[in-house]
Design an enzyme around this catalytic site. Structure first.
Site, short mmCIF file in Angstrom:
data_model
loop_
_atom_site.label_atom_id
_atom_site.label_comp_id
_atom_site.label_asym_id
_atom_site.label_seq_id
_atom_site.Cartn_x
_atom_site.Cartn_y
_atom_site.Cartn_z
CD1 TRP A 180 -2.77 1.72 0.58
CD2 TRP A 180 -1.29 2.53 2.07
NE1 TRP A 180 -3.13 3.02 0.87
CE2 TRP A 180 -2.24 3.54 1.77
CE3 TRP A 180 -0.26 2.81 2.97
CZ2 TRP A 180 -2.19 4.80 2.36
CZ3 TRP A 180 -0.20 4.07 3.55
CH2 TRP A 180 -1.16 5.05 3.24
CD GLU A 221 -4.39 -1.70 2.05
OE1 GLU A 221 -5.11 -1.10 2.88
OE2 GLU A 221 -3.33 -2.28 2.38
CE LYS A 223 -6.50 5.88 3.21
NZ LYS A 223 -5.47 6.13 4.24
CG ASP A 254 -8.34 -0.98 4.77
OD1 ASP A 254 -9.33 -0.47 5.32
OD2 ASP A 254 -7.23 -1.08 5.31
CG HIS A 257 -8.28 1.88 2.30
ND1 HIS A 257 -7.06 1.40 1.90
CD2 HIS A 257 -8.09 2.39 3.55
CE1 HIS A 257 -6.17 1.60 2.86
NE2 HIS A 257 -6.77 2.19 3.87
CG HIS A 281 -5.87 -4.73 5.46
ND1 HIS A 281 -4.86 -3.80 5.30
CD2 HIS A 281 -5.24 -5.94 5.51
CE1 HIS A 281 -3.69 -4.41 5.24
NE2 HIS A 281 -3.90 -5.71 5.36
CG ASP A 289 -8.54 4.47 6.27
OD1 ASP A 289 -9.07 3.49 6.80
OD2 ASP A 289 -7.34 4.51 5.94
CG ASP A 291 -7.73 2.40 9.95
OD1 ASP A 291 -8.23 1.50 9.27
OD2 ASP A 291 -6.93 3.23 9.48
CG ASP A 321 -5.23 -1.44 8.66
OD1 ASP A 321 -4.69 -0.91 9.66
OD2 ASP A 321 -5.07 -1.02 7.51
#
Length: 413
Positions: A180, A221, A223, A254, A257, A281, A289, A291, A321
């Site tokens: 990423w 990955e 985003k 993810d 993302h 993820h 994002d 997380d 993640d």
């Protein structure tokens, strides 16, 4: 009759065998991310570089400051997570007295992690670290117009693949090496194509040397956007979907993302038609994002249900993640990972043939009734039985354990 036996009978009435679900859950390894334990700081010698769009908020006591402290925290966390799992390690978490720059890292800088993983019965996954470095301060790395900067990061990417392959060979389990990059621009670009061509060429250079898939698996990955790259992200979902399809890499999805209104579970069956394997993820974004630690939320339950319904568990690598420095970091690992397992168990306990039969018959009334009534089944009793067999606590006993460990590390400066 025990609570589990009562639950087993209740599920049997719906044609579901709880023992089968428990046995399948035992075999699902989740890749737990190291960076929750120290707020994405890492163990390199720092040079005042920016975070590259990565930011943990909060200052809860107990952050791991050394590799040994981080491993001790992980030992505790894994001891409270049922089953056998993996650790996802970032390149900036090397364990060495040396100070190599990112383009000079070698396997020997990570051997303490491999030795620990072997002793702990864990697999390892790996990630190049394309952020928190002076050569990433422009929020451009592999897509940078300066060939010298691109070459620096290409070499970093090459070395991480070699390290990951050695990790996989040493542990006898393929190491997923996930790429990423934070590349993008804060305001609207003029030439998107040029940046994406540079990224593609850089990735091609990184992946030029073949590696044995028995030891290492490449993943890329995407985003949507991030801090400092609000207008343009070079490595978009469309870019990486095409790239993974052409190059045969894993595609990483993810959950943080994408646009907040996108259903990531819905993407699984689509991308599975184009790529052989998927990397997840799993996190919980709030508005962007961010997380957050995952909950047993609709998004997580839908993700797990899609994996089971589409028979994708064998083709999907599940990684986490999230990073939250406002709460106990070890509790975040334990509760977050267990929530992923709980979601998988709930999906495994669904009468999929019955549900699919109603849908294929276009009997949407029956599908609606089934899905709602199934929500009342005693999933918690099956989870408690699974944990008992794995010799890990549940409920108040778990909370007491988490509190005791947090008290033991709270004095870290």
């Amino acid at each position: 009759m025990s609570q589990y036996e009562s639950a087993r009978a209740a599920f049997a009435d719906w044609g579901v065998e709880t023992e089968t679900a428990i046995e399948r859950l035992k075999d699902i390894a989740i890749s737990v991310h190291c960076w929750q334990g120290d707020d994405v700081v890492g163990f390199e010698a720092k040079s005042g570089a920016s975070g590259g769009g990565i930011q943990a908020t909060g200052n809860y006591p107990g952050r791991a400051r050394t590799p040994d402290e981080l491993r001790a925290d992980l030992d505790f966390a894994f001891s409270r997570i049922p089953g056998r799992h993996r650790l996802n390690l970032h390149a900036m978490y090397m364990d060495t007295d040396e100070s190599p720059d990112r383009d000079a890292i070698e396997y020997r800088h990570f051997t303490p992690w491999v030795d620990w993983a072997r002793d702990s019965g864990l697999g390892l996954d790996f990630n190049p670290t394309f952020f928190a470095h002076a050569k990433a301060d422009d929020n451009l790395t592999l897509a940078h117009p300066d060939a010298g900067i691109r070459d620096f990061w290409i070499e970093h990417g090459r070395r991480t693949r070699e390290i990951a392959a050695r990790m996989g060979a040493e542990l006898g389990s393929p190491c997923v090496n996930n790429i990423w990059v934070p590349d993008g621009m804060k305001d609207h670009p003029i030439d998107r194509m040029a940046a994406r061509q540079r990224l593609q060429s850089s990735l091609d250079a990184i992946l030029a040397d073949p590696q044995d898939r028995a030891n290492m698996l490449d993943a890329v990955e995407s985003k949507l956007f991030g801090i400092g790259v609000e207008a343009f992200t070079v490595g978009s979902h469309e870019f990486y979907l095409g790239y993974a399809t052409r190059r045969g890499t894993l595609l990483c999805l993810d959950m943080g993302h994408f646009h907040p209104t996108e259903n990531i579970a819905d993407k699984l069956s689509s991308v599975a038609l184009s790529v052989d394997e998927i990397l997840l993820h799993v996190s919980r974004p709030m508005r962007w994002d961010s997380d957050h630690v995952i909950l047993q939320s609709d998004d997580i339950l839908a993700m797990a249900q899609e994996l089971v319904a589409c028979d994708l568990l064998g083709r999907t690598h599940i990684g986490l993640d999230f990073f939250d420095a406002t709460i106990s970091r070890t509790a975040a690992w334990v509760i977050g990972t267990r929530n992923m397992q709980k979601a998988l168990l709930r999906a495994l306990l669904l009468p999929m043939d019955t549900l699919k039969g109603a849908e294929n018959a276009l009997d949407f009334s029956r599908r609606f009734m089934l899905t709602e009534e199934l929500k009342d089944l005693p999933y918690g009793a099956v989870w408690a039985e699974f944990c008992a067999r794995m010799e890990v606590p549940v409920g108040q006993a778990l909370i007491a354990d988490l509190d005791r460990y947090q008290d033991s590390v709270a004095g870290r400066g």
